[in-house]
Design a protein around this motif. Sequence first.
Motif, PDB file in Angstrom:
ATOM      1  N   VAL A 144       0.870  -0.671  -0.140  1.00 27.99           N
ATOM      2  CA  VAL A 144      -0.131   0.081   0.432  1.00 27.99           C
ATOM      3  C   VAL A 144       1.255   1.013  -0.209  1.00 27.99           C
ATOM      4  O   VAL A 144       0.853   2.011  -0.529  1.00 27.99           O
ATOM      5  CB  VAL A 144      -1.306   0.079   1.249  1.00 27.99           C
ATOM      6  N   ALA A 145       1.884   1.076   0.759  1.00 29.04           N
ATOM      7  CA  ALA A 145       2.397   2.302   1.062  1.00 29.04           C
ATOM      8  C   ALA A 145       3.931   2.709  -0.776  1.00 29.04           C
ATOM      9  O   ALA A 145       3.816   3.245  -0.816  1.00 29.04           O
ATOM     10  CB  ALA A 145       3.865   2.041   1.749  1.00 29.04           C
ATOM     11  N   PHE A 146       3.645   1.175  -1.223  1.00 31.00           N
ATOM     12  CA  PHE A 146       4.196   1.534  -1.784  1.00 31.00           C
ATOM     13  C   PHE A 146       3.725   1.905  -3.733  1.00 31.00           C
ATOM     14  O   PHE A 146       4.236   2.949  -4.238  1.00 31.00           O
ATOM     15  CB  PHE A 146       5.025   0.126  -3.000  1.00 31.00           C
ATOM     16  N   LEU A 147       1.947   1.430  -3.337  1.00 28.33           N
ATOM     17  CA  LEU A 147       1.753   2.401  -4.265  1.00 28.33           C
ATOM     18  C   LEU A 147       1.520   3.807  -4.386  1.00 28.33           C
ATOM     19  O   LEU A 147       1.397   4.415  -5.400  1.00 28.33           O
ATOM     20  CB  LEU A 147      -0.046   1.575  -4.393  1.00 28.33           C
ATOM     21  N   PHE A 148       1.633   4.196  -3.669  1.00 28.35           N
ATOM     22  CA  PHE A 148       1.491   5.344  -2.618  1.00 28.35           C
ATOM     23  C   PHE A 148       2.701   6.626  -3.187  1.00 28.35           C
ATOM     24  O   PHE A 148       2.563   7.437  -3.814  1.00 28.35           O
ATOM     25  CB  PHE A 148       1.412   5.966  -1.186  1.00 28.35           C
ATOM     26  N   SER A 149       3.667   5.900  -2.831  1.00 22.38           N
ATOM     27  CA  SER A 149       5.358   6.401  -3.386  1.00 22.38           C
ATOM     28  C   SER A 149       4.874   6.712  -5.466  1.00 22.38           C
ATOM     29  O   SER A 149       5.216   7.597  -6.147  1.00 22.38           O
ATOM     30  CB  SER A 149       6.393   5.815  -2.645  1.00 22.38           C
ATOM     31  N   TRP A 150       5.015   4.994  -5.436  1.00 23.33           N
ATOM     32  CA  TRP A 150       4.295   4.967  -7.442  1.00 23.33           C
ATOM     33  C   TRP A 150       3.495   6.203  -7.496  1.00 23.33           C
ATOM     34  O   TRP A 150       3.959   6.712  -8.719  1.00 23.33           O
ATOM     35  CB  TRP A 150       3.994   3.877  -7.346  1.00 23.33           C
ATOM     36  N   THR A 151       2.803   6.589  -7.381  1.00 24.07           N
ATOM     37  CA  THR A 151       1.951   6.990  -7.576  1.00 24.07           C
ATOM     38  C   THR A 151       2.468   8.364  -7.138  1.00 24.07           C
ATOM     39  O   THR A 151       1.926   9.662  -8.634  1.00 24.07           O
ATOM     40  CB  THR A 151       0.026   7.386  -7.227  1.00 24.07           C
ATOM     41  N   THR A 152       2.941   8.690  -6.031  1.00 18.50           N
ATOM     42  CA  THR A 152       2.890  10.728  -5.414  1.00 18.50           C
ATOM     43  C   THR A 152       4.492  10.468  -6.057  1.00 18.50           C
ATOM     44  O   THR A 152       4.316  11.847  -7.614  1.00 18.50           O
ATOM     45  CB  THR A 152       3.261   9.952  -4.375  1.00 18.50           C
ATOM     46  N   VAL A 153       5.423  10.065  -6.031  1.00 22.60           N
ATOM     47  CA  VAL A 153       6.241  10.372  -7.014  1.00 22.60           C
ATOM     48  C   VAL A 153       6.663  10.977  -8.589  1.00 22.60           C
ATOM     49  O   VAL A 153       6.931  11.047  -9.214  1.00 22.60           O
ATOM     50  CB  VAL A 153       7.457   9.813  -6.458  1.00 22.60           C
ATOM     51  N   ILE A 154       5.565   9.453  -9.674  1.00 14.58           N
ATOM     52  CA  ILE A 154       5.907   9.984  -9.948  1.00 14.58           C
ATOM     53  C   ILE A 154       4.698  10.662 -11.113  1.00 14.58           C
ATOM     54  O   ILE A 154       4.957  10.675 -12.172  1.00 14.58           O
ATOM     55  CB  ILE A 154       5.629   8.360 -11.063  1.00 14.58           C
ATOM     56  N   ALA A 155       2.881  10.368 -10.707  1.00 15.58           N
ATOM     57  CA  ALA A 155       2.909  11.331 -11.067  1.00 15.58           C
ATOM     58  C   ALA A 155       1.432  12.405 -10.394  1.00 15.58           C
ATOM     59  O   ALA A 155       2.487  13.482 -10.536  1.00 15.58           O
ATOM     60  CB  ALA A 155       1.356  10.197 -11.478  1.00 15.58           C
ATOM     61  N   LEU A 156       1.876  12.244  -9.415  1.00 12.32           N
ATOM     62  CA  LEU A 156       1.113  13.800  -8.528  1.00 12.32           C
ATOM     63  C   LEU A 156       2.365  14.928  -8.287  1.00 12.32           C
ATOM     64  O   LEU A 156       1.552  15.906  -8.442  1.00 12.32           O
ATOM     65  CB  LEU A 156       0.136  12.677  -7.056  1.00 12.32           C
ATOM     66  N   LYS A 157       3.086  14.576  -7.309  1.00 12.01           N
ATOM     67  CA  LYS A 157       3.498  15.771  -7.289  1.00 12.01           C
ATOM     68  C   LYS A 157       3.947  16.385  -7.921  1.00 12.01           C
ATOM     69  O   LYS A 157       4.437  17.226  -8.687  1.00 12.01           O
ATOM     70  CB  LYS A 157       4.786  14.963  -5.764  1.00 12.01           C
ATOM     71  N   PRO A 158       4.526  15.677  -9.419  1.00 10.80           N
ATOM     72  CA  PRO A 158       5.219  16.029 -10.438  1.00 10.80           C
ATOM     73  C   PRO A 158       4.410  17.197 -11.249  1.00 10.80           C
ATOM     74  O   PRO A 158       4.111  18.090 -11.783  1.00 10.80           O
ATOM     75  CB  PRO A 158       6.253  14.814 -11.127  1.00 10.80           C
ATOM     76  N   SER A 159       3.754  15.947 -11.342  1.00 11.52           N
ATOM     77  CA  SER A 159       1.475  16.831 -11.698  1.00 11.52           C
ATOM     78  C   SER A 159       1.388  18.571 -11.908  1.00 11.52           C
ATOM     79  O   SER A 159       1.024  19.480 -12.199  1.00 11.52           O
ATOM     80  CB  SER A 159       1.244  16.063 -11.887  1.00 11.52           C
ATOM     81  N   SER A 160       1.440  18.262  -9.983  1.00  6.57           N
ATOM     82  CA  SER A 160       1.203  19.741  -9.836  1.00  6.57           C
ATOM     83  C   SER A 160       2.157  20.717  -9.296  1.00  6.57           C
ATOM     84  O   SER A 160       1.303  21.813  -9.723  1.00  6.57           O
ATOM     85  CB  SER A 160       1.305  18.585  -7.841  1.00  6.57           C
ATOM     86  N   LEU A 161       3.818  20.231  -9.315  1.00  9.03           N
ATOM     87  CA  LEU A 161       4.663  20.916  -9.896  1.00  9.03           C
ATOM     88  C   LEU A 161       4.098  21.773 -11.173  1.00  9.03           C
ATOM     89  O   LEU A 161       4.677  22.606 -11.282  1.00  9.03           O
ATOM     90  CB  LEU A 161       6.013  20.452  -9.050  1.00  9.03           C
ATOM     91  N   ALA A 162       3.792  21.440 -12.028  1.00  7.13           N
ATOM     92  CA  ALA A 162       3.795  21.786 -13.286  1.00  7.13           C
ATOM     93  C   ALA A 162       2.277  22.455 -13.757  1.00  7.13           C
ATOM     94  O   ALA A 162       2.406  23.327 -14.375  1.00  7.13           O
ATOM     95  CB  ALA A 162       3.279  20.265 -14.357  1.00  7.13           C
ATOM     96  N   ILE A 163       1.409  21.918 -12.703  1.00  5.73           N
ATOM     97  CA  ILE A 163       0.395  22.990 -12.912  1.00  5.73           C
ATOM     98  C   ILE A 163       0.430  24.219 -12.011  1.00  5.73           C
ATOM     99  O   ILE A 163       0.351  25.394 -12.673  1.00  5.73           O
ATOM    100  CB  ILE A 163      -1.349  22.526 -12.133  1.00  5.73           C
ATOM    101  N   ILE A 164       1.244  24.301 -11.111  1.00  8.62           N
ATOM    102  CA  ILE A 164       1.632  25.660  -9.984  1.00  8.62           C
ATOM    103  C   ILE A 164       1.996  26.588 -11.392  1.00  8.62           C
ATOM    104  O   ILE A 164       2.192  27.429 -11.360  1.00  8.62           O
ATOM    105  CB  ILE A 164       2.044  25.216  -9.338  1.00  8.62           C
ATOM    106  N   THR A 165       3.048  25.919 -12.004  1.00  8.08           N
ATOM    107  CA  THR A 165       4.802  26.733 -12.495  1.00  8.08           C
ATOM    108  C   THR A 165       3.892  27.615 -14.078  1.00  8.08           C
ATOM    109  O   THR A 165       4.016  28.188 -14.433  1.00  8.08           O
ATOM    110  CB  THR A 165       6.091  25.820 -13.003  1.00  8.08           C
ATOM    111  N   LEU A 166       2.958  26.409 -14.858  1.00  8.97           N
ATOM    112  CA  LEU A 166       2.130  26.229 -15.481  1.00  8.97           C
ATOM    113  C   LEU A 166       0.978  28.091 -15.475  1.00  8.97           C
ATOM    114  O   LEU A 166       1.312  29.176 -15.912  1.00  8.97           O
ATOM    115  CB  LEU A 166       1.446  26.134 -16.378  1.00  8.97           C
ATOM    116  N   SER A 167       0.839  27.691 -14.154  1.00  5.41           N
ATOM    117  CA  SER A 167       0.038  28.941 -13.708  1.00  5.41           C
ATOM    118  C   SER A 167       0.731  30.201 -13.766  1.00  5.41           C
ATOM    119  O   SER A 167       0.521  31.554 -13.556  1.00  5.41           O
ATOM    120  CB  SER A 167      -1.077  28.458 -12.492  1.00  5.41           C
ATOM    121  N   PHE A 168       1.726  30.042 -13.184  1.00  8.33           N
ATOM    122  CA  PHE A 168       3.178  30.970 -12.783  1.00  8.33           C
ATOM    123  C   PHE A 168       3.006  31.870 -14.117  1.00  8.33           C
ATOM    124  O   PHE A 168       3.643  32.747 -14.419  1.00  8.33           O
ATOM    125  CB  PHE A 168       4.331  30.807 -12.130  1.00  8.33           C
TER     126      PHE A 168
END
Length: 498
Positions: A118-142
Amino acid sequence: MDKESIKERKESQNGSTGQTTDSQTKDGLAEKATVLQKNVGLLSGICLIVGTIIGSGIFISPKAVLLYSGAVGPCLLIWASCGILSILGALCYAELGTTIVKSGGDYSYYLEAFHPIVAFLFSWTTVIALKPSSLAIITLSFAEYASSPFFPGCSPPTIVIKFLAATAILLIVTVNSLSVTLANYVQNFFTAAKLFIILVIAIAGIVLLAQGKTENLSNAFDGASTSFGAIGLAFYNGFWAYDGWNQLNFITEELKNPHRNLPLAILIGISLVTVCYVLVNVAYFTVMTPSELLLSPAVAITFGDRVFYPLSWVVPLFVAFSTFGAANGSCFTAGRISYVSSREGHMVQILSFISLKHCTPSPAIIFNGLLAICYIIPADIGILINYFSFAQWGFYGMSALALIVMRFTRKDLHRPVKVPIVLAFLLGLLSCYLVLAPIIDKPTIEYLYCSIFIFSGVILYYFFIHRKVKWAQRVSRPITTYLQLLMEVVPPEKTETD
């Protein structure tokens, strides 16, 4: 990098950088431990929470919340309700963070409460998708706000926006890789800047209300939506603007006196954000009708043009500051998730290494930045928001379940903060609602892609974590050695939290 060169490097830093701590004595010489330092105090913790939450959301989401709620009254109620529910949800994270004093946030809690997969699925999704996509969203708005003053009367070219976003990511990654203290200074400065512009907008709204500009707030519930799915989508976008209230949990090991500062920073930070959001939305409605707000390409800029002219250029400048600060906070915490999951053997080894000179998890930070730049290239910001929110709220629900499970399975744990268990049930129910309501109301292919991506991690876990296939280790070993020498990074030394 061999042991002798590492030892020489550490000795050369002794007493000069302040980034290392005494570890052991060998042959009469004191060696230093390379570990993440406790450099984040209460003020920096509040700034991290406030600065990460208040990004582009308050300048983008008002349109979506109004669109789905249907009227001014429900719109303002949803903004206030999102703040209150965020505080209640964050209190659950305060208990988790003070009970399990490890960085990594949800990942560390899943390791304690559930099977490691369960922890691995979280880290897999967060590290590969959620966190970088969040950073992409915010910097595009910037980039959009930063470039808009140079293209009056039209939208900035897409290539300009993407170039500025990529440049911002590179700058943020550099700052966070060089120094935790410098990253905190940057965060504190941009948090102060965004609070200043929000205060200016809120005061302008109060002045306009005092002058009798209340017509848009009368009959505030006319045309309110009664659709279950539409209200769900309104909350969806409202909570996206509040997202970030759990960010301090990702850096618990670097927080001074976490048992005191973690809950205090959460309560102060989210309460401040809630007041700001409600006042800013009230200010918007003093100068724009609901129809005008929905048609505005950038709500904050339209407000500035009508209220602050000829100084309206100040608004996009400070909005750009706001989004840049949020991007900095997102990058700061993202590196810690990669670092902790790699330290536990759930990611490639290089991501758990620490800069020998700066004591930052620079490989993890750089990795997150590179992925974010990749997401910028084809980015559709609306799709990224849906993708991010859908998965994120599923994990919030899992964290609430982790709290409930550990109340029964880990009764031995010391809990400096202990919230009523009903709050965990409430957070779990809210998460289920926010995950299911938009899918039921308007099913789209993004949700299916997200689910497939998350559960594809099971295959990776089986082969690379459970079975530990030998060919993967043979391939990764020389790459790890090369990157270690290139970036001058070393494995972290053991601490009491490991």
